[in-house]
Scaffold this motif. Sequence first.
Motif, mmCIF file in Angstrom:
data_model
loop_
_atom_site.group_PDB
_atom_site.id
_atom_site.type_symbol
_atom_site.label_atom_id
_atom_site.label_comp_id
_atom_site.label_asym_id
_atom_site.label_seq_id
_atom_site.Cartn_x
_atom_site.Cartn_y
_atom_site.Cartn_z
ATOM 1 N N VAL A 1 55.136 -18.283 140.523
ATOM 2 C CA VAL A 1 55.099 -19.486 141.353
ATOM 3 C C VAL A 1 56.400 -20.262 141.198
ATOM 4 O O VAL A 1 56.990 -20.722 142.178
ATOM 5 N N TRP A 4 46.719 -11.697 138.074
ATOM 6 C CA TRP A 4 47.475 -12.590 138.958
ATOM 7 C C TRP A 4 48.845 -12.853 138.342
ATOM 8 O O TRP A 4 49.016 -13.787 137.568
ATOM 9 N N THR A 57 50.692 -17.273 139.004
ATOM 10 C CA THR A 57 49.419 -17.740 139.557
ATOM 11 C C THR A 57 48.312 -17.630 138.511
ATOM 12 O O THR A 57 47.412 -18.461 138.463
#
Length: 241
Positions: A165, A161, A109
């Motif tokens: 993904v 982060w 992310t």
Amino acid sequence: MRIDTNTPHVEDGWTQAFLLELRLRGVDGRRIGSALAEVEAHCAESGESARSAFGDPEAYAADLAPAPAPAPPDLARDVATSVLGLAGMLLTLAAIGAWSSGTEVELTTGFLAVSALVVLGTVLIVRLAEPLLRAVVKHWWVAVVGGGAPIALFVAVLVTWRQTVVSAPVLPSLVAGLALLAVHTAVTLHGPDLADPVVGPEGAGGTGTMREGTLSRGLDRIGPWLFPVLTAVMAIPLLLL
């Protein structure tokens, strides 16, 4: 940084501000050189300073070129090319890092957020190019903050982060990254020559001609190869880990 335009009777600060303002207004290099030669000739003959004779350099430049020129259409192309090179560099480094650690390439992310921030930043730079350039030239700390703050932000986002993904195999990712770098370099090398040196009028003995420094020449030559070079340098510690 001193700009040498072979105008010894004109104050350095006045010359720099005058030249920059004309550049921002889209005046070509030969017209700028002629204007500088005229100012130099007057100051040499009269003994006056440029500020006394011609006033504020930015105001005088505005009188010579009343309307700033619109941003060149090639600017958007150049920014897109830079984004392409940056994407190729990041993807290549991610693939090398994954290969070195024996894992797959993971798009997190944070990586996607940084990519979005880069695109947003390039759009802002295109739209605010003129005021940003003025600020950088007039206040050195703007360049320091402008260069350091985004890097700090990107690192913080990448570290914070870290949720994966999507994962991808190393080899296809490496090939894709190298392909992006190759396309970036090819486009840059075969793009139009946008060089427009400041050149004084013929017969003026070089007055008004801006001398190009060694650093400037070196940056011009390495420009098309910047992202591949950075990628190679940054890949070394990844391979040694």
